[in-house]
Design a protein around this motif. Structure first.
Motif, PDB file in Angstrom:
ATOM      1  N   CYS A   1       0.845  -1.189   0.000  1.00 51.36           N
ATOM      2  CA  CYS A   1       0.000   0.000   0.000  1.00 51.36           C
ATOM      3  C   CYS A   1       0.890   1.252   0.000  1.00 51.36           C
ATOM      4  O   CYS A   1       2.089   1.168  -0.240  1.00 51.36           O
ATOM      5  CB  CYS A   1      -0.931  -0.046   1.210  1.00 51.36           C
ATOM      6  N   ASP A   2       0.302   2.410   0.282  1.00 52.97           N
ATOM      7  CA  ASP A   2       1.025   3.679   0.187  1.00 52.97           C
ATOM      8  C   ASP A   2       2.285   3.694   1.057  1.00 52.97           C
ATOM      9  O   ASP A   2       2.282   3.215   2.193  1.00 52.97           O
ATOM     10  CB  ASP A   2       0.133   4.837   0.627  1.00 52.97           C
ATOM     11  N   ALA A   3       3.342   4.269   0.529  1.00 56.32           N
ATOM     12  CA  ALA A   3       4.588   4.448   1.269  1.00 56.32           C
ATOM     13  C   ALA A   3       5.106   5.850   0.995  1.00 56.32           C
ATOM     14  O   ALA A   3       4.937   6.385  -0.104  1.00 56.32           O
ATOM     15  CB  ALA A   3       5.620   3.406   0.850  1.00 56.32           C
ATOM     16  N   TYR A   4       5.780   6.428   1.986  1.00 58.90           N
ATOM     17  CA  TYR A   4       6.227   7.811   1.840  1.00 58.90           C
ATOM     18  C   TYR A   4       7.712   7.954   2.194  1.00 58.90           C
ATOM     19  O   TYR A   4       8.557   7.546   1.420  1.00 58.90           O
ATOM     20  CB  TYR A   4       5.324   8.745   2.657  1.00 58.90           C
ATOM     21  N   SER A   5       8.046   8.496   3.382  1.00 56.58           N
ATOM     22  CA  SER A   5       9.429   8.928   3.566  1.00 56.58           C
ATOM     23  C   SER A   5      10.173   8.284   4.727  1.00 56.58           C
ATOM     24  O   SER A   5      11.349   8.582   4.914  1.00 56.58           O
ATOM     25  CB  SER A   5       9.470  10.453   3.762  1.00 56.58           C
ATOM     26  N   SER A   6       9.572   7.438   5.513  1.00 57.72           N
ATOM     27  CA  SER A   6      10.224   6.956   6.728  1.00 57.72           C
ATOM     28  C   SER A   6      10.835   5.570   6.538  1.00 57.72           C
ATOM     29  O   SER A   6      10.522   4.854   5.584  1.00 57.72           O
ATOM     30  CB  SER A   6       9.220   6.897   7.880  1.00 57.72           C
ATOM     31  N   VAL A   7      11.693   5.195   7.496  1.00 55.07           N
ATOM     32  CA  VAL A   7      12.216   3.825   7.522  1.00 55.07           C
ATOM     33  C   VAL A   7      11.073   2.833   7.707  1.00 55.07           C
ATOM     34  O   VAL A   7      11.083   1.738   7.140  1.00 55.07           O
ATOM     35  CB  VAL A   7      13.267   3.675   8.643  1.00 55.07           C
ATOM     36  N   ARG A   8      10.085   3.220   8.485  1.00 58.31           N
ATOM     37  CA  ARG A   8       8.925   2.349   8.671  1.00 58.31           C
ATOM     38  C   ARG A   8       8.220   2.095   7.342  1.00 58.31           C
ATOM     39  O   ARG A   8       7.755   0.989   7.073  1.00 58.31           O
ATOM     40  CB  ARG A   8       7.958   2.983   9.670  1.00 58.31           C
ATOM     41  N   ASP A   9       8.123   3.127   6.490  1.00 57.79           N
ATOM     42  CA  ASP A   9       7.537   2.935   5.158  1.00 57.79           C
ATOM     43  C   ASP A   9       8.342   1.918   4.357  1.00 57.79           C
ATOM     44  O   ASP A   9       7.786   1.058   3.671  1.00 57.79           O
ATOM     45  CB  ASP A   9       7.488   4.262   4.399  1.00 57.79           C
ATOM     46  N   ALA A  10       9.668   2.036   4.431  1.00 59.49           N
ATOM     47  CA  ALA A  10      10.525   1.108   3.695  1.00 59.49           C
ATOM     48  C   ALA A  10      10.361  -0.314   4.219  1.00 59.49           C
ATOM     49  O   ALA A  10      10.253  -1.268   3.441  1.00 59.49           O
ATOM     50  CB  ALA A  10      11.984   1.544   3.804  1.00 59.49           C
ATOM     51  N   GLU A  11      10.341  -0.473   5.547  1.00 62.92           N
ATOM     52  CA  GLU A  11      10.204  -1.808   6.129  1.00 62.92           C
ATOM     53  C   GLU A  11       8.851  -2.415   5.779  1.00 62.92           C
ATOM     54  O   GLU A  11       8.758  -3.609   5.480  1.00 62.92           O
ATOM     55  CB  GLU A  11      10.384  -1.724   7.653  1.00 62.92           C
ATOM     56  N   TYR A  12       7.798  -1.606   5.788  1.00 62.76           N
ATOM     57  CA  TYR A  12       6.472  -2.111   5.403  1.00 62.76           C
ATOM     58  C   TYR A  12       6.473  -2.599   3.956  1.00 62.76           C
ATOM     59  O   TYR A  12       5.992  -3.695   3.649  1.00 62.76           O
ATOM     60  CB  TYR A  12       5.406  -1.028   5.598  1.00 62.76           C
ATOM     61  N   THR A  13       7.011  -1.783   3.060  1.00 61.97           N
ATOM     62  CA  THR A  13       7.085  -2.191   1.652  1.00 61.97           C
ATOM     63  C   THR A  13       7.895  -3.474   1.503  1.00 61.97           C
ATOM     64  O   THR A  13       7.511  -4.386   0.757  1.00 61.97           O
ATOM     65  CB  THR A  13       7.722  -1.075   0.805  1.00 61.97           C
ATOM     66  N   LEU A  14       9.007  -3.560   2.212  1.00 57.81           N
ATOM     67  CA  LEU A  14       9.882  -4.723   2.068  1.00 57.81           C
ATOM     68  C   LEU A  14       9.315  -5.979   2.710  1.00 57.81           C
ATOM     69  O   LEU A  14       9.748  -7.087   2.387  1.00 57.81           O
ATOM     70  CB  LEU A  14      11.268  -4.407   2.636  1.00 57.81           C
ATOM     71  N   ASN A  15       8.327  -5.844   3.607  1.00 57.77           N
ATOM     72  CA  ASN A  15       7.599  -7.045   4.045  1.00 57.77           C
ATOM     73  C   ASN A  15       6.959  -7.729   2.846  1.00 57.77           C
ATOM     74  O   ASN A  15       7.028  -8.960   2.688  1.00 57.77           O
ATOM     75  CB  ASN A  15       6.537  -6.671   5.076  1.00 57.77           C
ATOM     76  N   SER A  16       6.356  -6.941   1.958  1.00 62.29           N
ATOM     77  CA  SER A  16       5.743  -7.510   0.756  1.00 62.29           C
ATOM     78  C   SER A  16       6.792  -8.010  -0.226  1.00 62.29           C
ATOM     79  O   SER A  16       6.577  -9.011  -0.922  1.00 62.29           O
ATOM     80  CB  SER A  16       4.842  -6.474   0.084  1.00 62.29           C
ATOM     81  N   SER A  17       7.937  -7.329  -0.297  1.00 60.73           N
ATOM     82  CA  SER A  17       9.014  -7.807  -1.168  1.00 60.73           C
ATOM     83  C   SER A  17       9.625  -9.091  -0.631  1.00 60.73           C
ATOM     84  O   SER A  17      10.023  -9.969  -1.408  1.00 60.73           O
ATOM     85  CB  SER A  17      10.099  -6.729  -1.291  1.00 60.73           C
ATOM     86  N   THR A  18       9.696  -9.222   0.704  1.00 60.73           N
ATOM     87  CA  THR A  18      10.260 -10.431   1.316  1.00 60.73           C
ATOM     88  C   THR A  18       9.517 -11.678   0.868  1.00 60.73           C
ATOM     89  O   THR A  18      10.125 -12.709   0.551  1.00 60.73           O
ATOM     90  CB  THR A  18      10.195 -10.320   2.854  1.00 60.73           C
ATOM     91  N   TYR A  19       8.189 -11.593   0.837  1.00 62.85           N
ATOM     92  CA  TYR A  19       7.381 -12.774   0.540  1.00 62.85           C
ATOM     93  C   TYR A  19       6.683 -12.707  -0.816  1.00 62.85           C
ATOM     94  O   TYR A  19       6.059 -13.693  -1.229  1.00 62.85           O
ATOM     95  CB  TYR A  19       6.338 -12.967   1.636  1.00 62.85           C
ATOM     96  N   GLY A  20       6.807 -11.563  -1.516  1.00 60.22           N
ATOM     97  CA  GLY A  20       6.097 -11.425  -2.789  1.00 60.22           C
ATOM     98  C   GLY A  20       6.955 -10.970  -3.943  1.00 60.22           C
ATOM     99  O   GLY A  20       6.431 -10.572  -4.984  1.00 60.22           O
ATOM    100  N   TRP A  21       8.293 -11.025  -3.782  1.00 59.96           N
ATOM    101  CA  TRP A  21       9.187 -10.605  -4.876  1.00 59.96           C
ATOM    102  C   TRP A  21       8.887 -11.364  -6.158  1.00 59.96           C
ATOM    103  O   TRP A  21       9.059 -10.843  -7.267  1.00 59.96           O
ATOM    104  CB  TRP A  21      10.650 -10.838  -4.456  1.00 59.96           C
ATOM    105  N   TRP A  22       8.437 -12.619  -6.048  1.00 62.43           N
ATOM    106  CA  TRP A  22       8.213 -13.525  -7.175  1.00 62.43           C
ATOM    107  C   TRP A  22       7.046 -13.085  -8.060  1.00 62.43           C
ATOM    108  O   TRP A  22       6.849 -13.644  -9.146  1.00 62.43           O
ATOM    109  CB  TRP A  22       7.945 -14.932  -6.661  1.00 62.43           C
TER     110      TRP A  22
END
Length: 750
Positions: free
Chosen positions: A483-504
Motif C-alpha cells: 500500500c502507500d509508502a512515503y518517507s520513513s524507515v517504517r515505510d521502507a520496512e512495510y514495503t519490504l515485508n511484501s518484497s520479502t514474501y512477494g518478490w516472485w
C-alpha cells in the motif's frame, strides 16, 4: 508404473479397487473410497485427499459417492511429461464428479482439479480439489516450521505474515508451509483466475504436524473485502481452480515456480521496453498538483536527475496522480507535450470501477443514453457496495464501458503513455447481480472489465495497478507490491515485508512497484534506505516536490543519491531481489536480499533498527563459488574490497541505513583519471545525448573521455563537439583542456 490390487470377488462385482501409480519421484495411492495419498519420495505430501464440492446448497465429498472408474493416460503438456489419473464418481443419475491428478516425471509439483459434470444445469460456489483431514508429519523437519499468509490484495496496509505451526490460517490464491532453517517448502495455489477466488487453509500443530489442508474455489470474507458469499457458477460442466501442489528443497524456488506456471496458463501482458523510471505526484504534491508545479518538476528532473542517470534507455515517466483534474484538458495536453520536448514521457491516474461522488443521479461520463451512476453501482443485499467511501461500479455495464472509453481515449489523445489504475478491488467484489447476466462472480466481472480496458490501451500504455488484487495479473505490466509508502524507515520496512514474501510476483507482472520514494524531511541515511527499498523491489519511483517551492534538501539528496552510475545501472538490469535472511517476527521484513545478473551477485543489507549491527556475508548462502576471490563493491559509498568465502564489512551497519554490495570476480578499478585535478566545471549539450555532444566553451579544446570506472574511452584534438554515436549508454566524465586551463563536465550517453 501402475499397480492394481484386486480385492475379493464381491468387491470386484461392486467395481471397487485400490490403485497405485508411480511417476518420477511421485507416488499416488488410491483407496477403494477414492481417497488419495500423494508421496514425493518417502514423504507423504497429501494424506487421504478427497475432493469436496457444493451442488446447490448441499455439500459432497467424493469418498461418499459411488466410484465409477479410475483411468490414466500419458500426459504431455506445457507443464511437463507424465501421466494424468482421473477418478470418476457418481453423485446421482444426473451428476458425476471427476477428480484429476497430473503427475510429472521430473517436476517438484503436481496439478489437480475437480469438475462437476451433469446433464442438467447445476450451480456451485465451492469446489475443493485439495481437501485432507488426515495428519502428516513427514513433509517438513521437526521444528522451526511456518505457514505463510498471502493477502488477497494490498489495501489497508495489510502485511504478509509468517505464522508458527500450531494454528489454523487461510491464505489467498497461494499458500506456503516452509522451514526457517532448511528452507524446504510445500506450496499450494491456484493457476486459474477466470472464475474463482481461491482460499488455502492449513491447520497445523506444534512442531511439524499438518492436521488438514484445503485449497478451494469460493473464498469470500473480510480479507477478500466481500460482504456477500462467493457467487455461484452455473452450467453443465463446472471446473474448480487448477491447483498446483509442490514440495521444493527451497521455498523461494517454490513460489517462483508457482509464478512461472501461472504465466504458462495465462501469459503476462507483453512489455518490450525496459523497467520504468517514474516520478509520481502523490508523494508530496498530492491534492496541490497544478500545471505550474508539475512543469517545474519536469524541468528539474530533466535537467538535474535524468542527466545524473535517472532514466532507462533515455526513458523516464512524469506521472500525474489523483487530482490531475485540477488542470484542464488543454493544460494536461500541453504538459505532456512540454515533457516530450524535454525527452520525458508522461503518465496519469484513474479509478475505472469507482464512483467517488456517490451521487446516484449524476450522469455517467461518456454515456449518451442518460444513464446515471445509481444504474451502474454494484449492490449487495439491495444496498450499494461501498469501500473506502466510494461506490463500486459494475465492470460489465455499458455505461461503465463508455466511461472507460472516454477516459482512455482522452489520455491517449493527450499523449499519456503510462496509466496508474487504482482502487481496483471495487471491480472484483461479489454483488447481487451484474448487468451482463452471464457474469455470476466478482472475478468474472473483473476479468470482463479489465479485458475491455486492455483493448482500449492496445499496448500503447504501461498499465500499472495500485490498490488491487494480486490475481488476475495479465491485464497489467506492473502492480504496486504494497500500500502507500512515503518517507520513513517504517515505510521502507512495510514495503519490504511484501518484497520479502512477494518478490516472485514479477514472474507474472513485468515489474513490481514499491510506490513513491519521498526524501523530504529525512536524513541521508533514511533516504538511502528508502531508495534501496525501491531499487530492490522493481520499478523505481520518486515522489518529492522538485518545483520552486519544493524542499531544497530533498532536491540535493535526490541529486546526490541518483548521481551513482552503478546504482542506476543495477536498477535497470534487475527485478525483484530474493530474501536471504528471513525475519523471526511473523510480519516483519527481511534484512538481507540478493539477485544475480549474469556473473554478478548484488546483495542489499538493511538495518531498520536504532542501533548499529555488525554482519557477515557468507558466500555459501549465495550463488558464489567457495575458495575463489571476489571483488566486493559497496555501491552507496563506493568502497572496494576483496574476500574469499565470506565478507565482513569493516564497519557495523549504522542505525537505519543500508549497504548494497556488487560481488564479482574482477580487479580494483583504476582511480578516476580526472580526480584531484584542479578544474573548472562547465556544461556540454544536449545532455543526455544520442549522437553529438557540443562543448559550451569559447574556444576549441583537447578532450579526453573517461568512463565512471576511470577507463579512458577516447581523445579528441582541437574540437568544439564530439560524436557519441559509438559510445555505449552510460554516464561519462569529459576533461577539456584549453591552453593551460582544465575544464570538467559529466554527460549521459543514451
Amino acid at each position: 508404473m501402475k499397480r492394481i490390487f484386486l480385492l475379493s470377488a464381491l468387491l470386484l462385482s461392486l467395481s471397487v479397487w485400490a490403485t497405485e501409480y508411480t511417476v518420477g519421484s511421485w507416488r499416488m495411492t488410491i483407496a477403494e473410497t477414492g481417497s488419495v495419498d500423494i508421496y514425493q519420495g518417502d514423504a507423504r505430501i497429501l494424506a487421504s485427499n478427497v475432493a469436496k464440492v457444493k451442488v446447490g446448497s448441499e455439500e459432497y465429498r467424493l469418498s461418499d459417492l459411488t466410484i465409477l472408474s479410475v483411468t490414466d493416460e500419458a500426459l504431455t503438456d506445457s507443464f511437463g511429461i507424465g501421466r494424468r489419473v482421473i477418478i470418476t464418481a457418481r453423485l446421482n443419475e444426473h451428476i458425476t464428479l471427476a477428480h484429476s491428478y497430473n503427475l510429472y516425471e521430473d517436476k517438484d509439483y503436481i496439478l489437480t482439479q475437480v469438475s462437476i459434470n451433469a446433464d442438467t444445469i447445476v450451480r456451485t460456489n465451492y469446489m475443493a480439489p485439495v481437501n485432507t483431514t488426515a495428519a502428516t508429519t513427514s513433509v517438513l523437519p521437526s521444528s522451526e516450521n511456518r505457514t505463510l499468509f498471502v493477502p488477497f490484495d494490498n489495501d489497508e496496509w495489510i502485511r504478509y505474515k509468517s505464522n508458527t505451526f500450531g494454528q489454523t490460517s487461510t491464505s489467498y490464491e497461494v499458500g506456503l508451509l516452509y522451514n526457517l532453517v532448511t528452507n524446504e517448502g510445500l506450496v499450494l495455489g491456484s493457476l486459474t483466475h477466470t472464475d474463482w477466488k481461491t482460499g488455502v487453509t492449513a491447520t497445523t500443530e506444534a512442531a511439524n504436524k499438518i492436521v488438514s489442508l484445503s485449497v478451494y474455489g469460493g473464498a469470500s470474507d473480510a480479507f477478500t473485502r466481500d460482504s456477500l458469499p462467493h457467487g455461484h457458477l452455473c452450467g453443465y460442466n463446472i471446473q474448480s481452480p487448477l491447483v498446483m501442489v509442490g514440495k521444493f528443497s527451497d521455498w523461494r524456488d517454490a513460489l517462483e515456480t508457482f509464478g512461472d506456471l501461472n504465466a504458462i496458463v495465462t501469459p503476462k501482458l507483453a512489455w518490450n521496453a525496459g523497467k520504468p523510471f517514474v516520478w509520481n505526484s502523490w508523494g508530496v504534491l498530492q491534492t496541490k498538483i497544478s500545471y505550474m508545479n508539475a512543469t517545474q518538476n519536469a524541468t528539474f528532473i530533466a535537467d538535474s536527475l535524468v542527466t545524473r542517470g535517472y532514466h532507462n534507455d533515455g526513458t523516464m515517466y512524469m506521472d500525474l496522480d489523483s487530482y490531475w483534474d485540477n488542470m484542464g484538458y488543454s493544460d494536461l495536453k500541453r504538459f505532456s507535450y512540454n515533457c516530450n520536448q524535454k525527452g520525458l514521457k508522461t503518465g496519469i491516474y484513474w479509478t475505472p470501477f469507482v464512483d467517488w461522488a456517490n451521487n446516484p443521479d449524476r450522469q455517467v461520463e461518456g454515456a449518451t443514453d442518460g444513464t446515471t451512476y445509481k444504474d451502474i453501482w454494484l449492490y449487495a443485499n439491495g444496498k450499494p457496495v461501498k469501500r473506502t467511501g466510494a461506490c463500486a461500479c459494475d465492470p460489465t455495464h455499458p455505461a461503465t464501458k463508455a466511461r472507460a472509453k472516454l477516459y482512455m481515449e482522452r489520455f491517449l489523445a493527450q499523449g499519456y503513455e503510462f496509466v496508474k489504475l487504482d482502487f481496483m478491488l471495487h471491480g472484483i467484489l461479489e454483488a447481487d447481480h451484474w448487468y451482463d447476466s452471464t457474469i455470476t462472480t466478482g472475478v468474472q466481472a473483473y476479468n470482463y472489465g479489465m479485458r475491455y480496458i486492455d483493448s482500449l490501451a492496445q499496448g500503447r500504455m504501461y498499465i500499472n495497478l495500485s490498490i488491487a488484487p494480486i490475481f488476475p495479473f495479465h491485464y497489467a505490466h506492473g502492480r504496486r507490491i504494497a500500500c502507500d509508502a512515503y518517507s520513513s524507515v517504517r515505510d521502507a520496512e512495510y514495503t519490504l515485508n511484501s518484497s520479502t514474501y512477494g518478490w516472485w510476483l514479477d514472474h507474472m507482472y513485468s515489474y513490481n512497484d514499491a510506490d513513491n520514494v519521498v526524501f523530504k524531511n529525512q536524513q541521508m541515511n533514511v533516504n538511502r534506505v528508502r531508495l534501496a527499498s525501491s531499487l530492490i523491489t522493481g520499478m523505481v519511483c520518486i515522489g518529492d516536490d522538485y518545483s520552486s517551492t519544493g524542499d531544497d534538501m530533498a532536491k540535493e539528496h535526490a541529486k546526490t543519491l541518483i548521481d551513482n552510475p552503478e546504482l542506476m545501472q543495477m536498477a535497470r538490469e534487475t527485478k525483484g531481489f530474493r530474501p536471504l535472511a528471513l525475519p523471526v517476527d511473523k510480519d516483519s521484513a527481511a534484512s538481507m536480499y540478493y539477485t544475480v545478473v549474469e556473473d554478478t551477485v548484488f546483495v542489499a543489507v538493511f538495518n531498520f533498527s536504532t542501533r548499529r549491527i555488525p554482519f557477515t556475508l557468507s558466500f555459501a548462502r549465495l550463488p558464489l563459488q567457495t575458495g575463489k576471490q571476489y571483488l566486493i563493491h559497496e555501491l552507496f559509498r563506493n568502497v572496494y574490497d576483496y574476500a574469499i568465502d565470506e565478507y565482513q564489512y569493516p564497519q557495523a551497519l549504522a542505525r537505519q541505513d543500508v549497504y548494497i554490495f556488487k560481488i564479482y570476480q574482477g580487479e580494483m578499478p583504476k582511480q578516476d583519471a580526472v580526480e584531484n585535478v584542479k578544474a573548472t566545471a562547465f556544461s556540454c549539450y544536449p545532455n543526455p545525448t544520442t549522437d553529438m555532444l557540443y562543448l559550451n566553451l569559447s574556444q576549441a579544446a583537447d578532450v579526453d573521455i573517461y568512463s565512471m570506472q576511470g577507463q579512458h574511452i577516447g581523445s579528441y584534438n582541437h574540437v568544439n563537439a564530439i560524436s557519441t554515436d559509438n559510445m555505449p549508454a552510460g554516464l561519462y566524465t569529459l576533461k577539456a583542456v584549453v591552453d593551460e586551463n582544465v575544464y570538467v563536465s559529466r554527460f549521459v550517453c543514451l
